[in-house]
Design a protein around this motif. Structure first.
Motif, PDB file in Angstrom:
ATOM      1  N   UNK A  97       0.816  -1.213   0.000  1.00  0.00           N
ATOM      2  CA  UNK A  97       0.000   0.000   0.000  1.00  0.00           C
ATOM      3  C   UNK A  97       0.844   1.254   0.000  1.00  0.00           C
ATOM      4  N   UNK A  98       1.918   1.256   0.794  1.00  0.00           N
ATOM      5  CA  UNK A  98       2.813   2.412   0.837  1.00  0.00           C
ATOM      6  C   UNK A  98       3.528   2.616  -0.498  1.00  0.00           C
ATOM      7  N   UNK A  99       3.925   1.519  -1.132  1.00  0.00           N
ATOM      8  CA  UNK A  99       4.623   1.616  -2.418  1.00  0.00           C
ATOM      9  C   UNK A  99       3.712   2.170  -3.502  1.00  0.00           C
ATOM     10  N   UNK A 100       2.450   1.732  -3.525  1.00  0.00           N
ATOM     11  CA  UNK A 100       1.500   2.245  -4.510  1.00  0.00           C
ATOM     12  C   UNK A 100       1.255   3.735  -4.279  1.00  0.00           C
ATOM     13  N   UNK A 101       1.087   4.132  -3.012  1.00  0.00           N
ATOM     14  CA  UNK A 101       0.870   5.540  -2.697  1.00  0.00           C
ATOM     15  C   UNK A 101       2.086   6.380  -3.079  1.00  0.00           C
ATOM     16  N   UNK A 102       3.288   5.844  -2.830  1.00  0.00           N
ATOM     17  CA  UNK A 102       4.513   6.576  -3.174  1.00  0.00           C
ATOM     18  C   UNK A 102       4.642   6.766  -4.679  1.00  0.00           C
ATOM     19  N   UNK A 103       4.240   5.744  -5.445  1.00  0.00           N
ATOM     20  CA  UNK A 103       4.311   5.855  -6.906  1.00  0.00           C
ATOM     21  C   UNK A 103       3.387   6.952  -7.404  1.00  0.00           C
ATOM     22  N   UNK A 104       2.190   7.032  -6.839  1.00  0.00           N
ATOM     23  CA  UNK A 104       1.257   8.088  -7.243  1.00  0.00           C
ATOM     24  C   UNK A 104       1.792   9.459  -6.854  1.00  0.00           C
ATOM     25  N   UNK A 105       2.353   9.565  -5.648  1.00  0.00           N
ATOM     26  CA  UNK A 105       2.897  10.848  -5.198  1.00  0.00           C
ATOM     27  C   UNK A 105       4.054  11.295  -6.079  1.00  0.00           C
TER      28      UNK A 105
END
Length: 270
Positions: free
Chosen positions: A115-123
């Motif tokens: 979840x953190x990796x997906x959010x970081x990619x979007x950011x």
């Protein structure tokens, strides 16, 4: 053919279901011969239902000698796995591993890390102020029209077509997962290089997804050694077993209708 350790956290909290113009691409490298992979398969099953994520499951053959040969494993998926790890500076490969937008990797069995990796990619995409590469897919006259708009590229970039099974289930009869019935989503069966993207707008044509399968189109950069790197754009077409084609927004609308029908005691709409 196309032609040319899990963490107990609420999944809906980690993976928002809001629609996005360009989905975040999550590639899971997994094996039915690996005891850690089933937890990642569960996570990918959840991601596969999100309209803002394009989830793809690549089965690798590197653990086939542990007593169970994964029936979905291919040598080319294993090669893509190794190329990603070399490009990302890892000294070895492991499963289950998720690669996010071609640019970062994370242990695929941990919901919080994913979840953190997906959010970081979007950011990161937002901070770079990079306009989404809006790939168009339209079924017409028995074929699938693919339109890639003009955009910016930094290095060699390829257009890839990926064919995948929406759902597969297997009872594992040997190896580390013996006796377990595994459920897989978006199992990649074929990847075709449709050619280079120069940055100019272009049109391509392929066969549409048959019932029970999906077709994804990726626009992906290569690094200096020709290995997969950042994914600049992605789109998909999926067709359920009833032959109904559904884009991500359509899938969300159908889910809402189903929930309302169940709540009101009515029939479930197709």
């Amino acid at each position: 053919m196309l032609g040319i350790a899990a963490v107990a956290v609420p999944m809906g909290f980690l993976f928002g279901s809001g629609c996005a113009d360009q989905p975040t691409v999550v590639e899971l490298f997994t094996s039915e011969g690996c005891s850690s992979s089933p937890a990642a398969d569960v996570l990918l099953n959840e991601l596969a239902g999100r309209p803002d994520v394009l989830a793809l499951s690549f089965h690798v053959d590197c653990w086939d000698d542990l007593g169970w040969a994964d029936p979905f494993a291919t040598a080319w998926a294993t090669r893509r796995h190794r190329d990603y790890n070399d490009a990302l500076g890892r000294s070895s490969v492991y499963t289950p591993q998720m690669v996010i937008d071609g640019s970062a990797e994370v242990f695929g069995g941990n919901a919080r890390l994913v979840g953190q990796a997906v959010a970081a990619a979007r950011a990161a995409r937002g901070q770079a102020r990079r306009n989404p590469l809006g790939i168009g897919l339209r079924e017409r006259s028995g074929g699938l029209d693919i339109t890639v708009p003009a955009g910016h590229r930094r290095r060699e970039t390829r257009i890839l077509a990926v064919r995948y099974d929406l759902r597969r289930g297997v009872l594992v009869k040997a190896g580390e997962n013996r006796g377990r019935r595994l459920s897989h989503s978006h199992v990649v069966r074929e990847m075709i290089d449709l050619g280079a993207w120069t940055g100019d707008a272009c049109r391509l044509r392929a066969l549409p997804a048959p019932a029970g399968q999906g077709i994804a189109v990726l626009v992906q950069e290569l690094d200096g050694a020709g290995r997969p790197a950042a994914i600049l754009g992605a789109a998909r077409q999926e067709r359920g077993l009833l032959g109904v084609s559904a884009d991500p927004r359509e899938a969300v609308a159908r889910m809402v209708r189903t929930i309302r029908a169940n709540r009101d005691g009515g029939a479930t709409p197709l």
